[in-house]
Write a protein that holds these residues in place. Sequence first.
Motif, mmCIF file in Angstrom:
data_model
loop_
_atom_site.group_PDB
_atom_site.id
_atom_site.type_symbol
_atom_site.label_atom_id
_atom_site.label_comp_id
_atom_site.label_asym_id
_atom_site.label_seq_id
_atom_site.Cartn_x
_atom_site.Cartn_y
_atom_site.Cartn_z
ATOM 1 N N PRO A 25 0.885 -1.485 -0.163
ATOM 2 C CA PRO A 25 -0.534 -0.280 0.324
ATOM 3 C C PRO A 25 0.249 1.026 -0.442
ATOM 4 C CG PRO A 25 -0.840 -1.586 1.690
ATOM 5 C CD PRO A 25 0.498 -2.692 1.449
ATOM 6 N N TRP A 26 2.219 1.398 0.709
ATOM 7 C CA TRP A 26 2.640 2.285 0.502
ATOM 8 C C TRP A 26 3.459 2.900 -0.299
ATOM 9 C CZ3 TRP A 26 1.600 6.127 3.970
ATOM 10 C CH2 TRP A 26 1.077 5.425 5.304
ATOM 11 N N LEU A 27 3.830 1.287 -1.729
ATOM 12 C CA LEU A 27 3.712 1.892 -2.748
ATOM 13 C C LEU A 27 3.371 2.301 -3.477
ATOM 14 C CD1 LEU A 27 6.496 0.768 -5.421
ATOM 15 C CD2 LEU A 27 5.200 -1.448 -4.761
ATOM 16 N N VAL A 28 2.267 1.991 -3.911
ATOM 17 C CA VAL A 28 1.189 2.722 -4.614
ATOM 18 C C VAL A 28 0.623 3.922 -4.241
ATOM 19 C CG1 VAL A 28 -1.067 2.653 -4.692
ATOM 20 C CG2 VAL A 28 -0.401 0.259 -4.340
ATOM 21 N N PHE A 29 1.212 4.646 -2.910
ATOM 22 C CA PHE A 29 1.029 5.923 -1.978
ATOM 23 C C PHE A 29 2.346 6.774 -3.040
ATOM 24 C CE2 PHE A 29 2.317 9.228 0.564
ATOM 25 C CZ PHE A 29 0.989 9.693 0.404
ATOM 26 N N ALA A 30 3.154 5.631 -2.594
ATOM 27 C CA ALA A 30 4.666 6.482 -2.559
ATOM 28 C C ALA A 30 4.650 6.994 -4.352
ATOM 29 C CB ALA A 30 5.589 5.742 -2.643
ATOM 30 N N LEU A 31 4.285 5.740 -5.508
ATOM 31 C CA LEU A 31 4.452 5.964 -6.894
ATOM 32 C C LEU A 31 3.069 7.239 -6.895
ATOM 33 C CD1 LEU A 31 5.022 2.713 -8.182
ATOM 34 C CD2 LEU A 31 6.686 5.307 -7.941
ATOM 35 N N SER A 32 1.605 7.057 -6.860
ATOM 36 C CA SER A 32 0.910 7.917 -7.075
ATOM 37 C C SER A 32 1.089 9.212 -6.968
ATOM 38 C CB SER A 32 -0.734 7.196 -6.275
ATOM 39 O OG SER A 32 -1.246 5.795 -6.637
ATOM 40 N N PHE A 33 1.714 9.101 -5.287
ATOM 41 C CA PHE A 33 2.121 11.237 -5.386
ATOM 42 C C PHE A 33 3.001 11.402 -6.076
ATOM 43 C CE2 PHE A 33 4.162 14.006 -2.810
ATOM 44 C CZ PHE A 33 2.956 14.905 -1.795
ATOM 45 N N GLY A 34 3.795 10.684 -6.609
ATOM 46 C CA GLY A 34 5.038 10.906 -7.173
ATOM 47 C C GLY A 34 4.252 11.488 -8.692
ATOM 48 N N VAL A 96 -2.160 5.860 -15.401
ATOM 49 C CA VAL A 96 -1.190 5.675 -16.414
ATOM 50 C C VAL A 96 -1.258 6.301 -17.967
ATOM 51 C CG1 VAL A 96 0.292 3.753 -18.113
ATOM 52 C CG2 VAL A 96 0.130 3.280 -15.179
ATOM 53 N N ALA A 97 -2.159 5.637 -18.750
ATOM 54 C CA ALA A 97 -3.052 6.385 -19.706
ATOM 55 C C ALA A 97 -2.950 7.825 -19.185
ATOM 56 C CB ALA A 97 -4.240 6.372 -20.323
ATOM 57 N N ALA A 98 -3.349 7.980 -18.242
ATOM 58 C CA ALA A 98 -3.173 10.006 -18.326
ATOM 59 C C ALA A 98 -2.090 10.535 -17.974
ATOM 60 C CB ALA A 98 -4.278 10.302 -16.592
ATOM 61 N N ALA A 99 -0.979 9.974 -17.573
ATOM 62 C CA ALA A 99 0.174 10.779 -17.262
ATOM 63 C C ALA A 99 0.844 10.798 -19.004
ATOM 64 C CB ALA A 99 1.469 9.556 -15.904
ATOM 65 N N VAL A 100 0.859 9.550 -18.931
ATOM 66 C CA VAL A 100 1.717 8.783 -20.621
ATOM 67 C C VAL A 100 0.956 10.349 -21.510
ATOM 68 C CG1 VAL A 100 1.927 8.090 -22.853
ATOM 69 C CG2 VAL A 100 1.753 7.203 -20.899
ATOM 70 N N VAL A 101 -0.351 10.914 -21.657
ATOM 71 C CA VAL A 101 -0.645 11.634 -22.119
ATOM 72 C C VAL A 101 -0.103 12.911 -21.814
ATOM 73 C CG1 VAL A 101 -3.282 13.166 -22.590
ATOM 74 C CG2 VAL A 101 -3.210 10.967 -23.086
ATOM 75 N N TRP A 102 -0.338 13.674 -20.374
ATOM 76 C CA TRP A 102 -0.004 15.335 -20.263
ATOM 77 C C TRP A 102 1.605 15.089 -20.705
ATOM 78 C CZ3 TRP A 102 -1.496 12.137 -14.971
ATOM 79 C CH2 TRP A 102 -0.298 12.470 -13.982
ATOM 80 N N SER A 103 2.243 14.148 -20.403
ATOM 81 C CA SER A 103 3.696 14.042 -20.190
ATOM 82 C C SER A 103 3.805 14.531 -21.452
ATOM 83 C CB SER A 103 4.511 13.089 -19.852
ATOM 84 O OG SER A 103 4.157 12.301 -18.609
ATOM 85 N N ALA A 196 5.928 4.821 -16.154
ATOM 86 C CA ALA A 196 6.302 3.465 -16.812
ATOM 87 C C ALA A 196 6.682 3.042 -15.746
ATOM 88 C CB ALA A 196 8.183 3.895 -17.624
ATOM 89 N N VAL A 197 8.079 3.405 -14.852
ATOM 90 C CA VAL A 197 7.483 2.519 -13.141
ATOM 91 C C VAL A 197 5.978 1.969 -12.767
ATOM 92 C CG1 VAL A 197 8.770 2.740 -10.649
ATOM 93 C CG2 VAL A 197 9.817 3.420 -12.226
ATOM 94 N N TYR A 198 4.874 2.753 -12.651
ATOM 95 C CA TYR A 198 3.729 2.485 -12.333
ATOM 96 C C TYR A 198 2.883 1.804 -12.622
ATOM 97 C CZ TYR A 198 -0.307 4.339 -9.392
ATOM 98 O OH TYR A 198 -1.145 3.804 -8.657
ATOM 99 N N ALA A 199 3.468 1.331 -14.568
ATOM 100 C CA ALA A 199 2.600 0.634 -15.218
ATOM 101 C C ALA A 199 3.126 -0.721 -14.699
ATOM 102 C CB ALA A 199 3.024 0.495 -16.535
ATOM 103 N N VAL A 200 4.850 -0.884 -14.298
ATOM 104 C CA VAL A 200 5.322 -1.981 -14.110
ATOM 105 C C VAL A 200 4.976 -2.527 -12.090
ATOM 106 C CG1 VAL A 200 7.654 -3.326 -13.560
ATOM 107 C CG2 VAL A 200 7.295 -2.095 -15.671
ATOM 108 N N LEU A 201 4.918 -1.917 -11.554
ATOM 109 C CA LEU A 201 4.681 -2.177 -10.437
ATOM 110 C C LEU A 201 3.302 -1.968 -9.804
ATOM 111 C CD1 LEU A 201 8.160 -0.233 -8.780
ATOM 112 C CD2 LEU A 201 8.031 -3.022 -9.323
ATOM 113 N N ILE A 202 2.923 -1.165 -10.344
ATOM 114 C CA ILE A 202 1.038 -1.730 -9.635
ATOM 115 C C ILE A 202 0.495 -2.038 -10.561
ATOM 116 C CG2 ILE A 202 -0.583 0.061 -8.670
ATOM 117 C CD1 ILE A 202 2.329 -0.087 -7.271
ATOM 118 N N THR A 203 -0.464 -3.485 -10.810
ATOM 119 C CA THR A 203 -1.058 -3.798 -11.197
ATOM 120 C C THR A 203 -2.540 -3.616 -10.559
ATOM 121 O OG1 THR A 203 -0.567 -5.734 -10.499
ATOM 122 C CG2 THR A 203 0.370 -4.861 -12.074
#
Length: 445
Positions: A25-34, A96-103, A196-203
């Motif tokens: 859960p903390w990994l989810v929070f850290a990557l979502s916050f990032g 992930v799709a949203a992050a790719v679009v804005w990036s 990319a990191v989010y897509a690999v680690l959070i499924t």
Amino acid sequence: MGTPTADAAAPETSRTRPAVPRGYPWLVFALSFGLLLSDYMSRQVLNAVFPMLKAEWLLSDAQLGSLSGIVALMVGLLTFPLSLVADRWGRVRSLVAAAVVWSLATLGCAISASYGEMFLGRFMVGVGEAAYGSVGIAVVLSVFPVRLRATLSGAFIAGGSFGSVLGVAVGGAIAQAHGWRWAFGAMGFLGLALAAVYAVLITERRLAAAARVHAPGTGPSERAALRTLLPRLFSSVSVACAYVGSGLQMFIAMALLAWTPSFFHRYYGLETADAGIAAGALAMLGGTGMILGGIVADRLSRNAAVRKWTVAVTCSLASFVLLMTGFHLPTGPAQVVLIALGSLVASGTAGPAAAMVANLTPPAVAATAMATLTLANSLLGLAPGPAVTGMLADRTGLLGALQVIPWVAVLSGAAFALGKATYPRDLRRLGLLPDTALVPPEPRT
């Protein structure tokens, strides 16, 4: 519709653990916050390069403003429908799709050759960022116990303040050293790397496994009943009060964010850069207040969920007293201290309000519920706060306007107080929480 969720039906001291690694859960929070930081850094980096764009392309202030405003407009228009899509299509895929679009759109801004191309890039930045905040907070809350909802909500929402400050500061430093195109490029590459990191680690599968522990009612049968769940977004007085109270309190926070640079420039004689630094410090205090408000609300409500409302009421009224007193004092250290404290507590309602919305709405439409809260914050706070303050300033002067604005906190406090009064009845009517979790236990004799 599925049965009431186990987390909602249990006291907030539940010791249930997710059927996934302890730190997941903390990994989810850290990557979502990032990703949230990347979201706001990509949004606000434009403000740092305004002078460069104006000089290179000979843009008017109206054109510069439109490059910033189009992002806010698209976020406001698309937050609700895209959050609804995320609830159906999959929240991780949507993030992930949203992050790719804005990036990618931010990288497009880096290679823009004209105002029109930059406007198109900023338009797509707004499309990508539209639902990230609401979907991201829904993902985070789904993998943690209910007892941490206010803390996590406050911390997550605070990422917007921190990301905004970082976007201007880091973007300005990169632009000064390497040019404005590299400022946009750095933000775009950062977002793509995090996505990319989010897509690999959070499924979706692992997220669902953790979420079922805290919200076991979010299975296929409940998702199929989406049409019956959506009315629950507005089905109680208390959830409406959470929307309204949060939006009104955000009115104050955004008015301060927009006008404190001018306040320090006009009444303290600070240069533009120094006034911006002072305003940035207040913005960081506001973000800190969101985190602290959530922590306090969760700690006080371990045995009585209704105390989250008490924290929200207290923050609203405390911000009224501190800001009203501060803006009536003569210029000097005492005034600055009171304004700083007022900024700190003014944002303390964000976590409790989001937690109450999560408690009062079905987990299957959690992202849509948070989108509704975001919409309320935008319509009642983010949009009118700076504009109304400016209109009042034209009539009474900026100081006079800032002496009036704190009265909005009285209205937000009244909304939270009404929500607190109706919360137990609404939870019983919706079948979400037993009576024993509504009030503190009787003291032992």
